[in-house]
Design an enzyme around this catalytic site. Structure first.
Site, PDB file in Angstrom:
ATOM      1  N   THR A  56      42.080  34.089  32.549  1.00 50.97           N
ATOM      2  CA  THR A  56      40.982  33.428  33.260  1.00 50.97           C
ATOM      3  C   THR A  56      39.694  34.242  33.122  1.00 50.97           C
ATOM      4  O   THR A  56      38.642  33.709  32.761  1.00 50.97           O
ATOM      5  CB  THR A  56      41.356  33.197  34.742  1.00 50.97           C
ATOM      6  OG1 THR A  56      42.596  32.495  34.774  1.00 50.97           O
ATOM      7  CG2 THR A  56      40.305  32.390  35.452  1.00 50.97           C
ATOM      8  N   ARG A 105      37.993  35.305  41.858  1.00 51.23           N
ATOM      9  CA  ARG A 105      39.443  35.201  42.113  1.00 51.23           C
ATOM     10  C   ARG A 105      39.768  36.095  43.285  1.00 51.23           C
ATOM     11  O   ARG A 105      39.329  37.257  43.319  1.00 51.23           O
ATOM     12  CB  ARG A 105      40.242  35.623  40.881  1.00 51.23           C
ATOM     13  CG  ARG A 105      41.727  35.765  41.198  1.00 51.23           C
ATOM     14  CD  ARG A 105      42.570  35.954  39.977  1.00 51.23           C
ATOM     15  NE  ARG A 105      42.684  34.713  39.216  1.00 51.23           N
ATOM     16  CZ  ARG A 105      43.518  34.550  38.190  1.00 51.23           C
ATOM     17  NH1 ARG A 105      44.289  35.532  37.808  1.00 51.23           N
ATOM     18  NH2 ARG A 105      43.571  33.400  37.557  1.00 51.23           N
ATOM     19  N   HIS A 133      43.641  26.435  41.720  1.00 50.34           N
ATOM     20  CA  HIS A 133      43.091  27.065  40.518  1.00 50.34           C
ATOM     21  C   HIS A 133      42.515  25.919  39.672  1.00 50.34           C
ATOM     22  O   HIS A 133      43.098  25.517  38.684  1.00 50.34           O
ATOM     23  CB  HIS A 133      44.222  27.792  39.790  1.00 50.34           C
ATOM     24  CG  HIS A 133      43.798  28.714  38.698  1.00 50.34           C
ATOM     25  ND1 HIS A 133      42.529  28.724  38.161  1.00 50.34           N
ATOM     26  CD2 HIS A 133      44.495  29.652  38.011  1.00 50.34           C
ATOM     27  CE1 HIS A 133      42.472  29.641  37.201  1.00 50.34           C
ATOM     28  NE2 HIS A 133      43.646  30.215  37.098  1.00 50.34           N
TER      29      HIS A 133
END
Ligand code: NCD
Length: 306
Positions: A56, A105, A133
């Site tokens: 990510t 995050r 997510h």
């Protein structure tokens, strides 16, 4: 449809038309991802990662560089002022002075929404605890369209840790915008969160089962996830389900020829490497989808494309 300046906190904040538009723009990013662009020159992305990440964070950074922008940020909050006790709200209010957009995050559910309330610049949720997510769900959809040519009409199994896995929560919401049949395959203690089932009920048919073998011949897409060990409140509970499911060549013997297997990665032991050699395995192709989908999001939220 307007994307400029928006946050991406939950996939539920987007309509089907908006999701389809993001996927379309991601398709337009494919050539730019190969040859590069200066669409976001001078723009800065901040990546604030309070939890481990490989794909990510690196794909957001890659996406920004491919569009001519740059990135700042931290992946080890221990070396930032968070260590000194700085709050998330303060961190965000500081960082928005440096960056045009923030990717966050965080281990706590609700953290991304909270940060977005403090930040003037767009905040993208790159994983909020076990909750959601959303950008992973977008790249999952993009991969399905790329591999299968469509989403409508497909039978899709979400398998593994449906309780603590945030990717499957966002993906279930996203798929419920389409005409699909869902199978939720998990050990009994890792069943899909009831709030997700409640939300998608009425829009799509969702069948819960523990029996992977029985649904394999039916399905077009098998989305496997790892057990989210780090989110178990009790290690003894993890020990009970550890190694309880596995998709190997034997499991796949009755699969449709054009079945695709997706996995958000990282994997542990739920998909052994023997599956990588089969035409079903698309999880490494999914990684590329992460780059173009995140290019599309950055370009849209920063107003470089409509
Ligand atoms: C996932 C995550 O962080 O939720 N990883 C990812 O972003 N591809 C999945 C996982 O950690 O199992």
């Amino acid at each position: 449809m307007r994307f400029k300046g928006r946050d991406v906190i939950s996939i539920k904040d987007f309509t089907k038309d908006e999701v389809n538009h993001i996927l379309r723009v991601a398709g337009e990013m494919e050539p730019l991802a190969k040859k590069g662009s200066d669409m976001l020159r001078g723009r800065i992305l901040a990546t604030l990662f309070f939890e481990p990440s490989t794909r990510t964070r690196l794909s957001f950074e890659t996406a920004m560089y491919k569009l001519g922008g740059t990135t700042i940020g931290f992946a080890e909050p221990e070396i930032s002022s968070v260590r000194k006790g700085e709050s998330l709200a303060d961190t965000v209010r500081v960082v928005e002075n440096y960056a045009d957009i923030i990717v966050l995050r965080h281990p706590l559910e609700g953290a991304a929404r909270f940060a977005a309330e403090y930040a003037e610049v767009p905040v993208i949720n790159a994983g909020s605890g076990a909750e959601e997510h959303p950008t992973q769900a977008l790249l999952d959809l993009y991969t399905i369209v790329k591999e299968m040519g469509r989403i409508d009409g497909l039978k899709i199994a979400l398998a593994g840790d449906l309780r603590f896995g945030r990717t499957v929560h966002s993906l279930a919401y996203a798929l419920s915008l389409y005409d699909v049949k869902l199978y939720m395959v998990s050990p009994p203690t890792l069943r899909m969160r009831s709030e997700v089932l409640e939300d998608i009920k009425g829009r799509v048919e969702a069948v819960e089962t523990e029996d992977m073998e029985s649904i394999i011949p039916e399905i077009d897409v098998l989305y496997v996830t790892r057990i989210q060990k780090e989110r178990f409140p009790d290690p003894a509970e993890y020990e009970k389900v550890r190694g309880s499911y596995r998709v190997d060549l034997n499991t796949l013997r009755n699969a449709k020829d054009n079945l695709i297997i997706l996995h958000p990665l990282p994997r542990t032991d739920e998909v052994p490497p023997e599956v990588d050699m089969t035409p079903y395995a698309k999880y490494f192709k999914q990684v590329w989808s992460g780059v173009v989908v995140r290019m599309a999001l950055l370009a849209l939220l920063l107003g470089a494309v409509e």
